[in-house]
Design an enzyme around this catalytic site. Structure first.
Site, PDB file in Angstrom:
ATOM      1  N   ASP A  60      19.250  46.699  -5.040  1.00  0.00           N
ATOM      2  CA  ASP A  60      19.721  45.831  -6.117  1.00  0.00           C
ATOM      3  C   ASP A  60      21.155  46.164  -6.502  1.00  0.00           C
ATOM      4  OD1 ASP A  60      18.763  48.268  -7.116  1.00  0.00           O
ATOM      5  OD2 ASP A  60      18.137  47.412  -9.033  1.00  0.00           O
ATOM      6  N   SER A  88       8.749  52.311 -16.605  1.00  0.00           N
ATOM      7  CA  SER A  88       8.473  52.471 -18.036  1.00  0.00           C
ATOM      8  C   SER A  88       9.764  52.555 -18.838  1.00  0.00           C
ATOM      9  CB  SER A  88       7.627  53.729 -18.271  1.00  0.00           C
ATOM     10  OG  SER A  88       8.314  54.883 -17.806  1.00  0.00           O
ATOM     11  N   ASP A  99      14.781  46.162 -12.425  1.00  0.00           N
ATOM     12  CA  ASP A  99      13.710  46.520 -13.358  1.00  0.00           C
ATOM     13  C   ASP A  99      13.741  45.642 -14.595  1.00  0.00           C
ATOM     14  OD1 ASP A  99      13.296  48.497 -11.511  1.00  0.00           O
ATOM     15  OD2 ASP A  99      14.039  50.126 -12.765  1.00  0.00           O
TER      16      ASP A  99
END
Length: 557
Positions: free
Chosen positions: A63, A199, A254
């Site tokens: 990415d 997370s 993310d």
């Protein structure tokens, strides 16, 4: 396009989850959070901000090279209950009376109550005319990037809201009411920390949304005070900036997956020339199973020798490759591999290469052109030392040492004796190619009568090849992840690979839906750290998941 949609604000869980059956599954957890907030703070929350974790099906560490990736949001998430705090006399008066003071608590007992307030700091900036300096005032929050704590992610999300919506921290702004409100918040999460299910990004996205909501900066907030409706794409960019404040240089996958996902598909996310996300229908008869290796990977702690090092190796490699191909690169430009491919192909501004053309170019780059990244005179196998020293890397870049340090090292800490430019590039071009293959298999199969076993086998093979590349070329796997992927294949998975940054965390395996129960039992019986786990403890470390909807805010009425 998903990036242009607004952040949804719901008033019922049924609307939030898109179906009564699913909402009932989650209602108990949401009610518990709201009730606990009321017990601790004496009033019900005004909002609950939700951000899901994500599992990256394929496209690891590409990415930040601006190549497309294929993640999917998972049902596990971070929830933050929050409300503006009335100012009353108390032992916490200093925080309570400070503009934007925060009292943050966490349902997990190991995380202690935190109180903090943004401070007004003077800094000096050059004027546009002349050499005089003027002082301006900005917000400051103390974030320790060396010893990362749970509240650092809350502060990181808050920082973005302060800088974007409260740019003036002067005394006059505070007196006029143009300042952030005091906030109480309570956090809970079901995304395992350090598992590779993102997370940290979910925490930053959720905290960003919480502070936006309580300050009336969302269009559907009860006290909305802005004409501009924040888009999902803008939230992704803000969250990327926010997470960098904890010392992690994220590429954006993310945050995009957490914000822009829907409940029926994976997302094909591209970053060049602009951020875009398009749904990719997944095999209806297969299930993705996440298995936590129980090796904790803390990107912020190990970044200089792992994550951030790979970012630098990838960026420097792109400059060297561009130079070898005769592509013009600005002296202080951080060109990426995707931009190198585009310029090599004559791609025009804001134009996108056809997928078939891009795949041809990826093959050429990965098979033919990247030998220039090896040490001089070396053309041997991967078993040889293919890395270059710092001095060799600077020389290959064509930059002076001073400019090189400014462009590639002034903003990040790295630690290495040899920089593996060739191996990282080999992985990046190969992985970008596999993402396009995965997407094409899904598109072609869903255009027919449905995905058959042959198509699932092909997807599984791509996942396995990705794992091999992550292990051998990008060197971001670990023995436990290698063992889990091997056991998954032996237990009936079509394919299995690490997911997330690697060096620990989770694997993701494509498993026939009717075999999920047996698959999980076999992994439990075979993987040493799982053998003493039962029931809830087992479901915390290995679980099947379907795609989840993206980040949102629930408003209490």
């Amino acid at each position: 396009m998903a990036a242009e949609e607004h952040i949804p604000v719901y008033t019922t869980l049924q609307d939030l989850y898109g179906g009564l059956g699913t909402s009932l599954d989650h209602a108990l957890r949401w009610n518990n959070l709201a009730e606990e907030f009321e017990k601790r703070f004496g009033r019900e929350p005004a909002y609950i901000a939700r951000a899901p974790g994500r599992v990256n099906l394929i496209g690891e560490h590409i990415d930040y090279a601006l190549f497309g990736v294929l993640p999917m949001a998972v049902e596990r998430d971070i929830l933050i209950a929050c409300a503006p705090r009335p100012v009353v006399a108390s032992p916490d008066a200093e925080v309570q009376h400070a503009p934007g003071g925060v009292i943050a608590e966490n349902l997990h007992s190991k995380y202690t109550r935190q109180m903090f307030a943004p401070e007004v700091k003077k800094k000096y900036e050059q004027t546009e005319v002349g050499e005089d300096q003027v002082h301006v005032e900005g917000w400051h929050l103390d974030i320790n990037t060396k010893e990362l704590r749970w509240e650092s992610y809350v502060k990181a999300g808050y920082y973005g809201v302060l800088s974007h919506y409260f740019p003036s921290a002067s005394a006059n702004a505070v007196e006029s009411g143009k300042h952030p409100v005091p906030v109480d918040l309570l956090v809970t999460g079901s995304v395992p920390a350090g598992s590779g299910l993102s997370s940290s990004a979910a925490m930053v996205v959720a905290s960003t949304l919480a502070f936006l909501a309580v300050n009336g900066k969302l269009s559907d907030s009860a006290t909305a005070a802005t004409d501009h409706q924040l888009s999902k794409g803008e939230l992704v960019k803000m969250s990327m900036e926010n997470e960098k404040r904890v010392g992690v240089n994220s590429g954006g996958m993310d945050q995009a997956a957490s914000v822009m996902s829907d409940s029926s598909s994976a997302l094909y996310i591209t970053f060049y020339p602009t951020l875009k996300a398009a749904p990719v229908r997944l095999p209806p008869g297969a299930v993705f199973v996440c298995a936590n290796s129980l090796v904790v990977s803390d990107k912020a702690v190990t970044a200089k020798s792992r994550y951030n090092l790979r970012v630098v190796e990838t960026l420097v490699g792109a400059r060297i490759l561009a130079r070898a191909l005769g592509i013009q690169v600005g002296e202080k430009e951080k060109i990426t591999y995707r931009e190198v491919v585009g310029r090599f192909a004559g791609e025009k501004h804001r134009e996108e290469l056809d997928a078939a053309v891009l795949m041809q170019l990826l093959t050429r780059m990965g098979d033919e052109e990247i030998d220039v990244l090896k040490p001089k005179g070396l053309t041997g196998s991967l078993d040889e030392q293919l890395g270059v020293t710092m001095d060799e890397m600077i020389e290959m870049s064509g930059l002076s040492k001073e400019v090189f340090n400014e462009v590639y090292l002034s903003w990040v800490e790295v630690e290495a004796n040899h920089f593996q430019l060739y191996k990282r590039a080999k992985h990046v071009f190969g992985e970008a190619f596999r993402v396009l293959q995965f997407r094409q298999v899904c598109i072609e199969a869903m255009g027919g009568s449905g995905i058959d076993d042959a198509a699932e086998q092909e997807i599984g093979t791509l996942m396995n090849d990705s794992q091999d590349s992550c292990n051998e070329l990008f060197e971001c796997s670990c023995p436990e992840l290698n063992e889990l992927t091997r056991l998954a294949l032996e237990s009936g998975a079509y394919g299995s690979r690490l997911t997330g940054a690697g060096w620990g965390g989770c694997t993701v395996s494509l498993v026939p839906g009717e075999q999920v129960g047996r698959f999980i039992k076999r992994i439990r019986d075979s993987y040493g750290p799982y053998k003493d786990l039962e029931s809830d403890a087992l479901s915390e470390v290995i679980f099947a998941t379907r795609p989840s909807s993206g980040a949102c805010v629930y408003k209490f009425e």
